[in-house]
Scaffold this active site. Structure first.
Site, PDB file in Angstrom:
ATOM      1  CG  HIS A  88      -2.683   0.580  12.098  1.00 17.09           C
ATOM      2  ND1 HIS A  88      -1.670   1.404  12.501  1.00 17.09           N
ATOM      3  CD2 HIS A  88      -2.351   0.178  10.841  1.00 17.09           C
ATOM      4  CE1 HIS A  88      -0.768   1.520  11.536  1.00 17.09           C
ATOM      5  NE2 HIS A  88      -1.152   0.773  10.520  1.00 17.09           N
ATOM      6  CG  ASN A 161       2.782   3.842   9.655  1.00 20.53           C
ATOM      7  OD1 ASN A 161       1.669   3.835  10.185  1.00 20.53           O
ATOM      8  ND2 ASN A 161       3.163   2.920   8.797  1.00 20.53           N
ATOM      9  CE1 TYR A 375      -5.487   2.674   4.060  1.00 22.62           C
ATOM     10  CE2 TYR A 375      -5.913   3.309   6.313  1.00 22.62           C
ATOM     11  CZ  TYR A 375      -5.039   2.908   5.335  1.00 22.62           C
ATOM     12  OH  TYR A 375      -3.708   2.723   5.624  1.00 22.62           O
TER      13      TYR A 375
HETATM   14 FE1  HDE Z   1      -2.943   1.238   6.514  1.00 18.97          FE
HETATM   15  N1  HDE Z   1      -4.710   0.308   6.817  1.00 18.97           N
HETATM   16  N2  HDE Z   1      -2.687   0.186   4.818  1.00 18.97           N
HETATM   17  N3  HDE Z   1      -1.089   2.008   6.244  1.00 18.97           N
HETATM   18  N4  HDE Z   1      -3.158   2.248   8.169  1.00 18.97           N
HETATM   19  C1  HDE Z   1      -5.540   0.497   7.860  1.00 18.97           C
HETATM   20  O1  HDE Z   1      -7.872   0.819   7.707  1.00 18.97           O
HETATM   21  C2  HDE Z   1      -3.654  -0.488   4.160  1.00 18.97           C
HETATM   22  C3  HDE Z   1      -0.220   1.749   5.230  1.00 18.97           C
HETATM   23  C4  HDE Z   1      -2.322   3.208   8.658  1.00 18.97           C
HETATM   24  O2  HDE Z   1      -6.028   4.702  13.596  1.00 18.97           O
HETATM   25  C5  HDE Z   1      -6.875  -0.170   7.690  1.00 18.97           C
HETATM   26  O3  HDE Z   1      -9.509   1.591   9.057  1.00 18.97           O
HETATM   27  C6  HDE Z   1      -3.164  -0.962   2.909  1.00 18.97           C
HETATM   28  C7  HDE Z   1       0.843   2.688   5.214  1.00 18.97           C
HETATM   29  C8  HDE Z   1      -2.797   3.692   9.929  1.00 18.97           C
HETATM   30  O4  HDE Z   1      -7.784   3.886  12.564  1.00 18.97           O
HETATM   31  C9  HDE Z   1      -6.773  -0.799   6.297  1.00 18.97           C
HETATM   32  C10 HDE Z   1      -1.862  -0.577   2.843  1.00 18.97           C
HETATM   33  C11 HDE Z   1       0.587   3.521   6.260  1.00 18.97           C
HETATM   34  C12 HDE Z   1      -3.968   2.977  10.183  1.00 18.97           C
HETATM   35  C13 HDE Z   1      -5.379  -0.387   5.870  1.00 18.97           C
HETATM   36  C14 HDE Z   1      -1.573   0.150   4.026  1.00 18.97           C
HETATM   37  C15 HDE Z   1      -0.609   3.079   6.901  1.00 18.97           C
HETATM   38  C16 HDE Z   1      -4.165   2.086   9.070  1.00 18.97           C
HETATM   39  C17 HDE Z   1      -7.262  -1.089   8.817  1.00 18.97           C
HETATM   40  C18 HDE Z   1      -0.869  -0.853   1.729  1.00 18.97           C
HETATM   41  C19 HDE Z   1       1.428   4.715   6.722  1.00 18.97           C
HETATM   42  C20 HDE Z   1      -4.835   3.068  11.411  1.00 18.97           C
HETATM   43  C21 HDE Z   1      -8.345  -0.388   9.590  1.00 18.97           C
HETATM   44  C22 HDE Z   1      -1.316  -0.453   0.448  1.00 18.97           C
HETATM   45  C23 HDE Z   1       1.422   5.803   5.753  1.00 18.97           C
HETATM   46  C24 HDE Z   1      -5.839   4.165  11.309  1.00 18.97           C
HETATM   47  C25 HDE Z   1      -8.654   0.780   8.810  1.00 18.97           C
HETATM   48  C26 HDE Z   1      -6.621   4.252  12.589  1.00 18.97           C
HETATM   49  C27 HDE Z   1      -5.243   1.246   8.946  1.00 18.97           C
HETATM   50  C28 HDE Z   1      -4.908  -0.710   4.657  1.00 18.97           C
HETATM   51  C29 HDE Z   1      -0.277   0.645   4.307  1.00 18.97           C
HETATM   52  C30 HDE Z   1      -1.129   3.739   8.059  1.00 18.97           C
HETATM   53  C31 HDE Z   1      -6.978  -2.299   6.229  1.00 18.97           C
HETATM   54  C32 HDE Z   1      -3.960  -1.762   1.912  1.00 18.97           C
HETATM   55  C33 HDE Z   1       1.991   2.765   4.205  1.00 18.97           C
HETATM   56  C34 HDE Z   1      -2.152   4.752  10.809  1.00 18.97           C
HETATM   57  O5  HDE Z   1      -7.715  -0.270   5.413  1.00 18.97           O
END
Ligand code: HDE
Length: 700
Positions: A88, A161, A375
């Site tokens: 993202h 999402n 996060y």
């Molecule tokens: Fe994320 N995801 N994600 N994700 N995610 C990040 O956090 C993660 C997942 C989502 O505009 C990271 O600050 C794991 C689902 C958004 O700043 C990180 C798993 C959904 C954003 C991270 C998921 C999301 C992130 C990278 C699986 C929809 C952007 C930078 C367990 C519900 C937020 C950060 C923004 C960002 C980890 C799966 C949505 C790496 C480990 C499912 C919208 O922490």
């Protein structure tokens, strides 16, 4: 030459003269901008007399190490970037507010969900997932939809999402999924694209991803605008009442402008025409006072009801069809202020699914459970300090206090000697309060500890099949064609075949179409499935076309004009488009000095070479006979019409413009009308001409 010009001299006045000459007239710089400028200083507050030249031993001599002003400025610049988000990274955001219209008092104590009429400030960031921070806005990708509500009881982050399910069922697979989709590690490409071997290799070996693949290959993954996307919290969460009794909840955002997507050829070309297509659209709509808006809706259900679902709601590869649990609209989000500073706000904002408020709690979804850790952890390295919550964009807008202290970049100056708890020395030090956050009182009766995937997560195909079956025939063709496109970029034959094998569980017809599109000799075998796909009811709510709104709001019509264009026709089109809620932009070969039929000279909004019809929702061509003949020989003008036609857009053309349509090989259909038929044009502009597509391109 330079030496002569600068006329170096050791005398002070000559040096001063050389300095002024080199930067133009220094005084002018200050006057040109007008206004009353505060003095320019270093970070220590030292007023500067010269911001154009570094300190040199002589006018043409080396720069001196002594120049602390140069060093401070360059050093700061050298450190201006922070690590981009691992996923993202590319995002655009805006400030706004949430207003609750229906109280959930029966289910939760959370004030944000019980106090109707209150406007809670928020910050929303949309993003693509795979590409880097500088990548394009329109790749085929999932879009992040993250909202930070600054509530009275602390920040609540709904980090979702634009697709209601996910690729994997367990957080432990997330690094693998992301490694596979990002650029391949040896070659460093492709950027922001899933059409490559490593992604599809992983997918072919991960059948649980098949439902999400259907969504990702649908036009949901190529949205027309951030303002025309739905948002989903994906996981089940819990709402807790005062007795800590919980009700499960799924969150949905529904755009006021309706759902809309681009067509694939358009999305690909937009990447070149305007890599910032979505960010610009968000910025421009807010600047114009045309504030993006969404409804927040919930699906509420009890544990008992969940037990009767034909799937496990804790499995994030499943959604709850609206036909099973209807949506209740509870409020609206309006985005009414673009950030003042991209870095300070959009880049430094730190969302975290574990940011909840009293009355909201988590479910046991194993993907969510992993996210609760990730996060905060990633933000420690991305933002570089445990004090990132103090940054203005991240700080709660309600009071907050605890005994955490120190660390890099501590911005606050905590007072007193008590930095621990319990304490008796300071009657004002913060204490816990029974009214604060509680977890749900859940009794776990599930069985033994272990690295286990529950049997209730084993059906990987039923909802994928339901999704495909629920689409219109146009959308089905887009899904099949997207699969063909992506798999055609995969070089490894056995990976292509393995994916087609999985598709057979979703639908033999789909698998056959994709196999034909790939030129496979025979249908590959379907892999063994733990659970065979069930035939479930179709759910029209899963479509995009079914959810497009009959409106021109948020849409733009581009009118191609030239010297001699009919002023009355342009005016009539503009009036009709604006009356329907749309906007008009004029395009011409030169941006200035176009002489219309009434003799008046006007300016265009865009130069034809840099403003293809890709950036518009519909187009009109208003050209004199002479201009039509002239522009029929200009490739950009012919492309303007041809691409709009190819992207299924409405086209209005007057007599003179027929020559351009002819040069573009554009056949008449319901979406190609005369400029006098403003009613017909508005009707065509509000939608896409889906039936045109089969005549234009080979779809799978
Ligand atoms: Fe994320 N995801 N994600 N994700 N995610 C990040 O956090 C993660 C997942 C989502 O505009 C990271 O600050 C794991 C689902 C958004 O700043 C990180 C798993 C959904 C954003 C991270 C998921 C999301 C992130 C990278 C699986 C929809 C952007 C930078 C367990 C519900 C937020 C950060 C923004 C960002 C980890 C799966 C949505 C790496 C480990 C499912 C919208 O922490």
């Amino acid at each position: 030459m330079a030496k002569k010009k600068l006329n170096p001299s050791s005398s002070k006045s000559a040096n001063d003269k050389a300095t002024r000459d080199n930067r133009g007239n220094g005084d002018e710089l200050h006057q040109v901008a007008g206004g009353r400028h505060p003095p320019l200083t270093t970070n220590q507050g030292l007023p500067l007399s010269d911001n154009q030249n570094s300190l040199k031993s002589s006018p043409r001599g080396p720069t001196l190490l002594e120049d602390f002003i140069l060093r401070e400025k360059i050093t700061h610049f050298d450190h201006e970037r922070i690590p981009e988000r691992i996923v993202h990274a590319r995002g655009s955001a805006a400030h706004g507010y949430f207003e609750l219209t229906k109280s959930l008092r029966k289910y939760t104590t959370a004030k944000i969900l019980t106090e109707t009429g209150v406007k809670t400030p928020l910050f929303t960031r949309f993003s693509t997932v795979a590409g880097g921070a500088g990548s394009i806005d329109t790749p085929r990708d999932v879009r992040g939809f993250a909202v930070k509500f600054y509530t009275k009881e602390g920040n609540w982050d709904l980090v979702g999402n634009n697709i209601p399910v996910f690729f994997i069922q367990d957080a432990i697979k997330f690094p693998d999924l992301i490694h596979a989709v990002k650029m391949e590690p040896d070659r460093g490409f492709p950027q922001a694209g899933s059409a490559h071997d490593t992604f599809w290799d992983f997918i072919s070996l991960t059948p649980e991803s098949m439902h999400m693949i259907m969504w990702a290959m649908s036009d949901r993954a190529i949205p027309r605008s951030l303002r025309m996307m739905e948002g989903f919290g994906i996981h089940s969460f819990r709402l807790l009442d005062a007795e800590r009794k919980s009700t499960f909840v799924k969150f949905h955002w529904r755009p006021k402008l309706g759902l809309q997507s681009t067509v694939w050829d358009e999305a690909v070309k937009l990447a070149g025409a305007d890599p910032d297509f979505h960010r610009r659209d968000l910025f421009e709509s807010i600047q114009a006072g045309d504030y993006p808006e969404w409804e927040l809706a919930v699906q509420l259900f009890t544990e008992k009801e969940a037990d009767a679902f034909p799937f496990d709601h804790l499995d994030p590869t499943k959604l709850i069809p609206e036909e099973l649990v209807p949506l209740t609209v509870i409020g609206r989000m309006v985005l009414d202020r673009y950030p003042d500073n991209f870095f300070a706000e959009t880049e430094q904002v730190a969302f975290c699914p574990s940011h909840v408020v009293p009355g909201i709690d988590f479910s046991n979804d194993p993907l969510l459970q992993g996210r609760l850790h990730s996060y905060l952890d990633t933000q420690l390295s991305r933002l570089g300090s445990p004090n990132f919550h103090q940054l203005p964009i991240n700080a709660p807008k309600c009071p907050y206090a605890n005994q955490q202290r120190d660390g890099h970049m501590q911005m606050e100056v905590p007072k007193g000697r008590v930095n621990y708890e319990p304490s008796s020395l300071d009657p004002t030090s913060p204490r816990e309060n029974p009214a604060g956050f509680h977890s749900a009182a859940v009794v776990d009766t599930d069985g033994a500890k272990g690295r286990i995937r529950p049997a209730s997560f084993a059906d990987h195909y039923s909802q994928a099949r339901q999704f495909f079956r629920s689409q219109t025939k146009y959308e089905q063709a887009h899904i099949a064609s997207a699969l063909v496109f992506e798999l055609s970029k995969v070089e490894t034959l056995h990976v292509r075949e393995a994916v087609v094998g999985h598709l057979r569980h979703i639908g033999e017809d789909l698998a056959r179409r994709v196999a034909d599109g790939l030129g496979l000799d025979a249908l590959p075998p379907a892999p063994a499935a733990a659970v065979k796909a069930e035939e479930s009811k179709v759910s029209p709510a899963l479509q995009i076309i079914g959810k497009m709104k009959d409106t021109l709001k948020g849409r733009t019509v581009g009118i191609l004009i030239h010297d001699g264009s009919d002023a009355t026709t342009i005016k009539a089109l503009k009036t009709a488009v604006e009356a329907a809620g749309g906007a008009v932009k004029l395009v011409a070969i030169h941006v200035g000095g176009i002489k219309l039929s009434d003799g008046k000279s006007i300016a265009a909004d865009g130069q034809l070479a840099g403003t293809p019809s890709l950036v518009f929702d519909a187009i009109a061509l208003v050209l004199s006979d002479a201009a039509g003949k002239q522009l029929a020989k200009v490739a950009a003008a012919v492309d303007f019409a041809r691409e709009a036609f190819g992207h299924l857009k409405g086209i209005a053309a007057d007599e003179g413009a027929q020559a351009v349509l002819k040069a573009g090989g554009i056949a008449k259909d319901a979406g190609v009308v005369d400029t006098k038929d403003t009613k017909g044009f508005i009707k065509a502009a509000k939608t896409r001409q889906w039936d045109r597509e089969a005549k234009l391109r080979t779809l799978a």
